[in-house]
Write a protein that holds these residues in place. Structure first.
Motif, PDB file in Angstrom:
ATOM      1  N   SER A  84       0.830  -1.211   0.000  1.00  0.00           N
ATOM      2  CA  SER A  84       0.000   0.000   0.000  1.00  0.00           C
ATOM      3  C   SER A  84       0.861   1.256   0.000  1.00  0.00           C
ATOM      4  CB  SER A  84      -0.930   0.014   1.213  1.00  0.00           C
ATOM      5  OG  SER A  84      -1.873  -1.031   1.139  1.00  0.00           O
ATOM      6  N   ASP A  85       1.928   1.258   0.798  1.00  0.00           N
ATOM      7  CA  ASP A  85       2.837   2.400   0.827  1.00  0.00           C
ATOM      8  C   ASP A  85       3.484   2.621  -0.544  1.00  0.00           C
ATOM      9  OD1 ASP A  85       2.452   2.833   3.587  1.00  0.00           O
ATOM     10  OD2 ASP A  85       4.082   1.449   4.099  1.00  0.00           O
ATOM     11  N   ALA A  86       3.934   1.530  -1.167  1.00  0.00           N
ATOM     12  CA  ALA A  86       4.590   1.643  -2.471  1.00  0.00           C
ATOM     13  C   ALA A  86       3.638   2.208  -3.521  1.00  0.00           C
ATOM     14  CB  ALA A  86       5.122   0.279  -2.914  1.00  0.00           C
ATOM     15  N   LEU A  87       2.372   1.810  -3.476  1.00  0.00           N
ATOM     16  CA  LEU A  87       1.385   2.338  -4.413  1.00  0.00           C
ATOM     17  C   LEU A  87       1.121   3.822  -4.157  1.00  0.00           C
ATOM     18  CD1 LEU A  87      -1.165  -0.611  -4.548  1.00  0.00           C
ATOM     19  CD2 LEU A  87       0.568  -0.009  -6.252  1.00  0.00           C
ATOM     20  N   ALA A  88       1.064   4.205  -2.884  1.00  0.00           N
ATOM     21  CA  ALA A  88       0.892   5.621  -2.562  1.00  0.00           C
ATOM     22  C   ALA A  88       2.068   6.438  -3.090  1.00  0.00           C
ATOM     23  CB  ALA A  88       0.748   5.806  -1.051  1.00  0.00           C
ATOM     24  N   ALA A  89       3.277   5.887  -2.974  1.00  0.00           N
ATOM     25  CA  ALA A  89       4.459   6.575  -3.474  1.00  0.00           C
ATOM     26  C   ALA A  89       4.411   6.717  -4.994  1.00  0.00           C
ATOM     27  CB  ALA A  89       5.721   5.831  -3.044  1.00  0.00           C
ATOM     28  N   THR A  90       3.921   5.688  -5.676  1.00  0.00           N
ATOM     29  CA  THR A  90       3.786   5.767  -7.135  1.00  0.00           C
ATOM     30  C   THR A  90       2.780   6.827  -7.535  1.00  0.00           C
ATOM     31  OG1 THR A  90       4.605   3.628  -7.895  1.00  0.00           O
ATOM     32  CG2 THR A  90       2.692   4.495  -9.049  1.00  0.00           C
ATOM     33  N   ARG A  91       1.653   6.908  -6.838  1.00  0.00           N
ATOM     34  CA  ARG A  91       0.681   7.958  -7.157  1.00  0.00           C
ATOM     35  C   ARG A  91       1.305   9.344  -6.993  1.00  0.00           C
ATOM     36  NH1 ARG A  91      -2.985   4.384  -4.609  1.00  0.00           N
ATOM     37  NH2 ARG A  91      -2.724   5.454  -2.593  1.00  0.00           N
ATOM     38  N   ALA A  92       2.060   9.526  -5.921  1.00  0.00           N
ATOM     39  CA  ALA A  92       2.714  10.816  -5.691  1.00  0.00           C
ATOM     40  C   ALA A  92       3.736  11.122  -6.783  1.00  0.00           C
ATOM     41  CB  ALA A  92       3.382  10.821  -4.317  1.00  0.00           C
ATOM     42  N   LEU A  93       4.494  10.089  -7.180  1.00  0.00           N
ATOM     43  CA  LEU A  93       5.493  10.282  -8.239  1.00  0.00           C
ATOM     44  C   LEU A  93       4.827  10.623  -9.559  1.00  0.00           C
ATOM     45  CD1 LEU A  93       8.573  10.089  -8.817  1.00  0.00           C
ATOM     46  CD2 LEU A  93       8.166   7.728  -9.539  1.00  0.00           C
ATOM     47  N   ALA A  94       3.722   9.948  -9.867  1.00  0.00           N
ATOM     48  CA  ALA A  94       3.005  10.219 -11.114  1.00  0.00           C
ATOM     49  C   ALA A  94       2.446  11.633 -11.128  1.00  0.00           C
ATOM     50  CB  ALA A  94       1.880   9.203 -11.297  1.00  0.00           C
ATOM     51  N   ARG A  95       1.902  12.092 -10.007  1.00  0.00           N
ATOM     52  CA  ARG A  95       1.392  13.463  -9.961  1.00  0.00           C
ATOM     53  C   ARG A  95       2.524  14.477 -10.135  1.00  0.00           C
ATOM     54  NH1 ARG A  95      -2.556  11.215  -6.140  1.00  0.00           N
ATOM     55  NH2 ARG A  95      -1.051  11.441  -4.431  1.00  0.00           N
ATOM     56  N   ALA A  96       3.693  14.161  -9.566  1.00  0.00           N
ATOM     57  CA  ALA A  96       4.849  15.039  -9.754  1.00  0.00           C
ATOM     58  C   ALA A  96       5.251  15.093 -11.224  1.00  0.00           C
ATOM     59  CB  ALA A  96       6.019  14.559  -8.900  1.00  0.00           C
ATOM     60  N   ALA A  97       5.318  13.935 -11.883  1.00  0.00           N
ATOM     61  CA  ALA A  97       5.679  13.885 -13.302  1.00  0.00           C
ATOM     62  C   ALA A  97       4.672  14.647 -14.154  1.00  0.00           C
ATOM     63  CB  ALA A  97       5.773  12.429 -13.763  1.00  0.00           C
ATOM     64  N   ASP A  98       3.406  14.524 -13.819  1.00  0.00           N
ATOM     65  CA  ASP A  98       2.344  15.230 -14.535  1.00  0.00           C
ATOM     66  C   ASP A  98       2.553  16.730 -14.434  1.00  0.00           C
ATOM     67  OD1 ASP A  98       0.026  15.344 -16.065  1.00  0.00           O
ATOM     68  OD2 ASP A  98      -1.308  15.224 -14.334  1.00  0.00           O
ATOM     69  N   GLY A  99       2.820  17.213 -13.223  1.00  0.00           N
ATOM     70  CA  GLY A  99       3.015  18.642 -13.023  1.00  0.00           C
ATOM     71  C   GLY A  99       4.292  19.177 -13.644  1.00  0.00           C
ATOM     72  N   LEU A 100       5.305  18.334 -13.782  1.00  0.00           N
ATOM     73  CA  LEU A 100       6.598  18.762 -14.334  1.00  0.00           C
ATOM     74  C   LEU A 100       6.629  18.737 -15.859  1.00  0.00           C
ATOM     75  CD1 LEU A 100       8.914  16.897 -11.799  1.00  0.00           C
ATOM     76  CD2 LEU A 100       8.782  19.392 -12.095  1.00  0.00           C
ATOM     77  N   GLY A 101       5.575  18.242 -16.492  1.00  0.00           N
ATOM     78  CA  GLY A 101       5.521  18.238 -17.951  1.00  0.00           C
ATOM     79  C   GLY A 101       6.070  16.999 -18.617  1.00  0.00           C
ATOM     80  N   TYR A 102       6.311  15.918 -17.866  1.00  0.00           N
ATOM     81  CA  TYR A 102       6.756  14.681 -18.505  1.00  0.00           C
ATOM     82  C   TYR A 102       5.668  14.178 -19.455  1.00  0.00           C
ATOM     83  CZ  TYR A 102      10.973  14.212 -15.685  1.00  0.00           C
ATOM     84  OH  TYR A 102      12.224  14.402 -15.134  1.00  0.00           O
ATOM     85  N   ARG A 103       6.088  13.518 -20.535  1.00  0.00           N
ATOM     86  CA  ARG A 103       5.157  13.147 -21.603  1.00  0.00           C
ATOM     87  C   ARG A 103       4.372  11.877 -21.277  1.00  0.00           C
ATOM     88  NH1 ARG A 103       7.335  13.140 -27.679  1.00  0.00           N
ATOM     89  NH2 ARG A 103       7.197  15.374 -27.266  1.00  0.00           N
ATOM     90  N   ARG A 104       5.050  10.868 -20.736  1.00  0.00           N
ATOM     91  CA  ARG A 104       4.400   9.570 -20.467  1.00  0.00           C
ATOM     92  C   ARG A 104       4.803   9.055 -19.095  1.00  0.00           C
ATOM     93  NH1 ARG A 104       3.395   8.239 -25.874  1.00  0.00           N
ATOM     94  NH2 ARG A 104       4.939   9.282 -27.189  1.00  0.00           N
ATOM     95  N   TYR A 105       3.959   8.196 -18.564  1.00  0.00           N
ATOM     96  CA  TYR A 105       4.263   7.516 -17.311  1.00  0.00           C
ATOM     97  C   TYR A 105       3.891   6.053 -17.524  1.00  0.00           C
ATOM     98  CZ  TYR A 105       4.849   7.023 -12.248  1.00  0.00           C
ATOM     99  OH  TYR A 105       5.303   6.672 -10.995  1.00  0.00           O
ATOM    100  N   TRP A 106       4.920   5.206 -17.677  1.00  0.00           N
ATOM    101  CA  TRP A 106       4.692   3.801 -17.978  1.00  0.00           C
ATOM    102  C   TRP A 106       5.022   2.931 -16.768  1.00  0.00           C
ATOM    103  CZ3 TRP A 106       6.833   2.507 -23.547  1.00  0.00           C
ATOM    104  CH2 TRP A 106       6.030   3.164 -24.491  1.00  0.00           C
TER     105      TRP A 106
END
Length: 349
Positions: free
Chosen positions: A24-46
């Motif tokens: 559960s912690d690892a999934l929460a960390a992935t959600r946070a990382l994905a939101r960071a990538a989204d805000g930073l302008g990264y093109r894809r998240y695979w």
């Protein structure tokens, strides 16, 4: 300042699991990382597909893609990749047909041919029916065609008992997930070229044969309804921090994990930075770590960005997909991944 153009950046996530984390912690960390990538302008998240590994929670890309796409707004979300011999093509087509319908224009289906696991787990994935059989691997090109056909609005035609039946992954598709072929060998490079599909080279995993595979893809490329000209992407492991020394310290837990994988040692969840710093390696194992480390981008921001740009220029790729490998210090919030988020932030500039 370098005059080398900076490539588009994307993210590859294996959903790593640290010693201080639950799934559960690892999934929460992935959600946070994905939101960071989204805000930073990264093109894809695979999100990758790996099974039965203590340090990796990316077991089911479609489930993870649904989670990440719902937690983000702009970024394309996809698989890096779905290991097609593990699955029935119709199931994959149905999953990605629904994902595309739920998040139009934001879904990628990256397809790989490797099992992504050990032989026992491969056997279990196929419901105990012999594992990932040679037939499933040998028919990989056909299975790619089946997925493409079944995801299309027109669907596929299946002949059974002398009659032709229509088969669609979803009833009224308006769009189709972007399909990429992944690989670290000549096979996928040639196949992607012949089918006129975009191609991803797993540089983060292989580190050798990159130029040869990309050259083969380009020389084999045939324009298709999917793509008019070759389109390429490569992956790279990266740990970036304000100082090169901190980037090195943050990368060591992942380096030790990869060392265990490559030398047949027992696998375990990722150590903290402090625990990893206390591990002394025998000479031959240090040589393995040094060889891996030389292919990773581990540095302070300016030098790391320079290396990313140089890598894209050297192999003439359209995009670089960053696999952020920075670990965490003791006492970090288990639901966060500060080193990986910092890597993305510093590479984005």
């Amino acid at each position: 300042m370098s005059s080398t153009p900076y490539p588009a950046l994307s993210v590859l996530d294996l959903v790593p699991v640290r010693e201080d984390q639950t799934t559960s912690d690892a999934l929460a960390a992935t959600r946070a990382l994905a939101r960071a990538a989204d805000g930073l302008g990264y093109r894809r998240y695979w999100l990758a597909e790996h099974h039965n590994m203590p340090a990796v929670a990316a077991t089911n890309p479609p489930v993870l893609i649904a989670m990440v796409a719902a937690a983000t707004e702009r970024i394309r979300v996809g698989s890096g990749g779905v290991m097609l011999p593990n699955h029935a093509p119709l199931v994959v087509a149905e999953q990605f047909g629904l994902l595309e319908a739920a998040h139009p224009g934001r879904i990628d289906l990256g397809i790989g041919r490797a099992p992504g696991t050990d032989p026992v787990t491969s056997w279990a994935l196929r419901h105990g029916a012999g594992g990932v059989t040679d037939e499933a691997v040998n028919r990989f090109p056909d299975y790619v065609d089946h997925v493409l056909a079944m995801m299309s609005p027109e669907g596929a035609a299946l002949s059974v008992g002398g009659r032709t039946h229509e088969l669609r992954a979803t009833p009224r598709a308006q769009g189709v997930a972007g399909v990429w072929l992944l690989g670290s060998s000549d096979f996928s490079a040639r196949l992607a070229g012949e089918k006129g599909l975009p191609y991803v080279f797993a540089h983060h995993f292989s580190g050798s044969g990159t130029a040869e595979a990309l050259d083969l893809y380009r020389s084999s490329f045939r324009p298709s309804e999917h793509l008019a000209a070759p389109r390429t992407l490569l992956t790279v492991n990266a740990s970036v921090a304000e100082t090169a020394a901190e980037a090195e310290a943050l990368a060591r837990p992942q380096l030790l994990s990869m060392l265990a994988l490559r030398t047949g040692q027992p696998l375990a969840a990722l150590r903290s930075v402090e625990a990893a710093s206390k591990v002394d390696l025998p000479g031959p194992h240090q040589d393995v770590v040094d060889a891996m480390r030389s292919r990773w981008i581990i540095d302070e921001p300016a030098a790391a960005r320079e290396r990313v740009a140089a890598l894209a220029a050297e192999f003439d790729v359209d995009e670089v997909m960053v696999h952020p490998v920075a670990g965490a210090h003791e006492g970090s919030d288990p639901g966060s991944t500060p080193g990986r988020e910092e890597t993305l932030r510093l590479l984005a500039g």
